[in-house]
Structure formats: C-alpha cells, structure tokens
Scaffold this active site. Structure first.
Site, PDB file in Angstrom:
ATOM      1  N   CYS A   9       0.862  -1.181   0.000  1.00 40.93           N
ATOM      2  CA  CYS A   9       0.000   0.000   0.000  1.00 40.93           C
ATOM      3  C   CYS A   9       0.901   1.235   0.000  1.00 40.93           C
ATOM      4  O   CYS A   9       2.038   1.162  -0.464  1.00 40.93           O
ATOM      5  CB  CYS A   9      -0.982  -0.026   1.168  1.00 40.93           C
ATOM      6  N   ARG A  15      -3.579  -0.738   5.337  1.00 44.33           N
ATOM      7  CA  ARG A  15      -4.114  -1.784   4.467  1.00 44.33           C
ATOM      8  C   ARG A  15      -3.195  -2.987   4.274  1.00 44.33           C
ATOM      9  O   ARG A  15      -3.627  -4.128   4.448  1.00 44.33           O
ATOM     10  CB  ARG A  15      -4.456  -1.181   3.092  1.00 44.33           C
ATOM     11  N   ASP A 115      -7.900   4.015   1.048  1.00 45.13           N
ATOM     12  CA  ASP A 115      -7.029   4.244   2.202  1.00 45.13           C
ATOM     13  C   ASP A 115      -7.855   4.780   3.372  1.00 45.13           C
ATOM     14  O   ASP A 115      -8.484   5.822   3.254  1.00 45.13           O
ATOM     15  CB  ASP A 115      -5.937   5.244   1.818  1.00 45.13           C
TER      16      ASP A 115
END
Length: 142
Positions: A9, A15, A115
């Site tokens: 990420c 994440r 996000d």
C-alpha cells in the site's frame, strides 16, 4: 517451496499489514510480508486500524513499516497492491514484476481498496471488511 506473497500500500501502516495478516491466517502454508511505497520504516500500525483488526483476531501490535524496493519485489512470487496506482508504481520501479503484480481485490471487482488513514472508525471497518473479502478470494484461488 512456500509461495511468497507481498502486500503493498502507501504507508504500510493500514491496508497492507492487515491484508498480509489475514492472508497468512487463511493460507498458513504461504510466506507473507507487507510494504509501502512511501512507508516511513519502523512506523507502527495505525492505532485505529489495529483496533479494528483485533475484532478479527488479527494482532498488529508488533508491526513495523517497511518501504517497498525492487529487490523486495523480486524475492516474491505474487504482489498484491491496494490501488491501481500502486500497481503502476511497482511496475515503474521494477518492470520485471509486471506479471506478478495484481490488485488485492482482483477477484472482487478490481477497483482498489481505499485508504482509511485519518478517517473515522466506520471507514476503517469497511476497509478491513473489503480486505477480508479480497483475501478470502485470493486464498481460494492459490
């Protein structure tokens, strides 16, 4: 030989650590790691993400962020990125990784995982849920 999977990420604090931990739980026979394209090495998991992950019995308390590198990518068999721009950046950094770089939600619609950093708890919960669905899809196919 173990299948080596890297989740990627941006900051490697929300994440990708959750995705790596969930996929590791689903596929204990694989080797999982995570990284971020703009990670600050050594940074802990986001506290809110870690709290939401605990609801799924995923403990991120020992997580330390790592920055993605071409060498790291070459050491893996499969790279699962959270957003299309992550795939683009990975391939720009290391074009030879094109055939092994996919979106985490490849089997779930392939639009990317948003996000949650800096967002409210409900946002984190929806992102962790999307990551769970995506990792379950990959686990079934690996």
């Amino acid at each position: 030989m173990k299948l080596r999977i890297l989740t990627v990420c941006t900051g490697n604090i929300c994440r990708s650590p959750v995705a790596a931990a969930l996929l590791q739980a689903l596929r204990p026979d694989a080797g999982l790691a995570s990284a971020g394209l703009a990670a600050e090495p050594g940074r802990a998991a986001d506290p809110l993400t870690a709290e939401v992950a605990l609801d799924l019995e995923i403990d991120l308390s020992g997580h330390c962020a790592r920055r993605f590198s071409a060498a790291m990518g070459r050491e893996t068999d499969l790279i699962l990125a959270m957003a299309p721009r992550h795939c683009e950046d990975i391939v720009r950094i290391a074009p030879e990784l094109t055939g092994r770089t996919f979106l985490l939600d490849h089997w779930c619609g392939a639009i990317g995982i948003p996000d949650p950093y800096g967002k409210p708890r409900a946002w984190h919960e929806s992102v962790v849920d999307a990551i769970l669905r995506a990792t379950e899809s990959w686990a079934e196919r690996l």
